[in-house]
Structures are given as C-alpha cells and as structure tokens.
Design an enzyme around this catalytic site. Structure first.
Site: not given
Ligand code: PGA
Length: 237
Positions: A67, A136, A138, A143
């Site tokens: 992304d 959450n 994602h 999302e």
């Molecule tokens: P993080 O993020 O590795 O900083 O916890 C993971 C994500 O949001 O995909």
C-alpha cells in the site's frame, strides 16, 4: 495454517527472516509482497544483517508493496516507498527497478490502482506476501467491512487508523485521508502468506482472525482460508 510462537520480538524477526531467506534460497527470482508498519522493522533489519554477512543475495528478486498513502511523494519521509528504501532496499543488492510501491501522487488514482493490479499479474503473482495486522483486523489498508473480492483500490482511512498512524506525523491533520492498497483478493492470491504480529494489544484481534468466524468485519479472518499461511506471533496468541 502453521503457527510459530516466538519467544521475543527479536525471535519473531529472526523467524520471519528465516522464512523469507528460505524462499530466496528455493527460488532466487521470487516475487515478494512486502509490508510497512512497526512490526516488520526487525525482520528487515535481520535481512540487511544477513545480506551484509554474505548469506543472502537479493539480486534476482522482485518486490511489490501492499500500500501507499495518497498524496505523499516518494521522498516524503512518511511515504511507504521512503520506508522501504531506507529500511531495506538501500542496504541490500536488490535491483531498485524491480521494486514497486503504488504511486500515491498519480494524477489518476483509479487508473493507478488498475495499473498496479495488472503489474502484479504481469509478474506472475506474488510468491510470498509478508503481512502485519492492524488492531481492527485490517491487512494492507483493507479496513473492516471491505468486500473480500476487492483488488487494488483506493480507500478512505478510518478515523482509528488515522489516529494510530498520527504518531508518525507532526499532527493528526497531516495524516493522509486516503490510501491505495492491494485488495483482499490480491493478497489472497499470493502463493504463500507470512503474517507477523507482536504484543499483547494484538491478542484480541489475533484470536478473532485465526479462530473466529470468517467475515468482512474482521478482514484478516479470511487468511484462515489461505492454503499456505504461516503466522509468527509474539505475546499475542
Ligand atoms: P504495526 O501495523 O505493524 O505498526 O502494528 C500493522 C498494520 O497496521 O498493518
């Protein structure tokens, strides 16, 4: 599904790097799907260390990223292209022309999404996709309640994601409101998936992801259906 219980964050990073190293050893021209976020930082550090010791050769691989924020240029310090360059690509012998991140400053974002999806297909698909997971559920910027059949698309970020990511920006107002992300279908089409998660605050979402019902309100739950999923977790399963 294979689950590896890491003893520490360092151990998680080593285990994930082992799997990526094995993939390169098996297929030197592998196509990797890479991820940003805090969780993979240690994995990339491991890969750089192994490269510096002469243990790994990245010259044949191709990398596509999950992304990118809409509106951030490649040299913006919070862009995911910048993250990949500074955390990994600048320190290994990967051919930079074989590294791809969605172009967040493209004039026509919808067209950029189509182009990116076609690019992945033209590479023959992803051999190994590395994934983090959001609180959450994602994956990428998919999302909750994203349709499972999505391909690369533009998303409006949830307020919770903007808040979580604001720690990297001077203020919440500076966090981009949209991002381009591989879709859930794009991710699920990878031949192998490596999910990494660290920390007790991810325990609840990891429980739902791995053992709860498969449903769009927990996007990562679809990973249960993937035929070659490895989970490396520290302190959250
Ligand atoms: P993080 O993020 O590795 O900083 O916890 C993971 C994500 O949001 O995909």
């Amino acid at each position: 599904m294979k689950i590896i219980h890491a003893k520490s964050y360092e151990d998680l990073s080593c285990e994930a790097a082992n799997i990526i190293s094995a993939q390169i050893t098996q297929k030197s021209n592998s196509v990797f799907g890479f991820a940003t976020g805090s969780t993979p930082i240690g994995t990339y550090e491991q890969l750089v260390q192994r490269y510096k010791k002469g243990e790994l050769d990245f010259s044949g691989i191709t990398a596509v990223n999950l992304d990118e924020y809409v509106g951030l240029s490649e040299d913006h310090e919070q862009s995911y292209r910048y993250f990949m360059n500074t955390r990994l690509y600048d320190h290994i012998n990967i051919d930079k022309s074989h590294t791809f991140v969605p172009i967040g400053t493209a004039q026509d974002i919808d067209n950029e999404c189509l182009r990116y999806e076609e690019l992945i297909n033209s590479l023959g698909g992803i051999d190994l996709q590395l994934l983090g997971i959001g609180h959450n559920g994602h994956i990428g910027f998919n999302e909750p309640n994203t349709c499972f059949s999505t391909t690369t698309h533009c998303v409006k970020l949830k307020d919770t994601t903007i808040k979580a990511n604001s720690r990297f920006f001077a203020s919440e107002a500076q966090v981009p409101t949209h991002a381009i992300t591989m879709g859930i279908k794009t991710i699920m089409q990878a031949k192998k998936i490596l999910l990494i998660a660290s920390g007790a605050e991810k325990a609840d979402i990891m429980q739902k992801t791995l053992y709860g019902p498969v449903m769009p309100s927990v996007p990562a739950s679809i990973l249960q259906m993937h035929p070659d999923l490895t989970v490396v977790a520290f302190d959250c399963i």
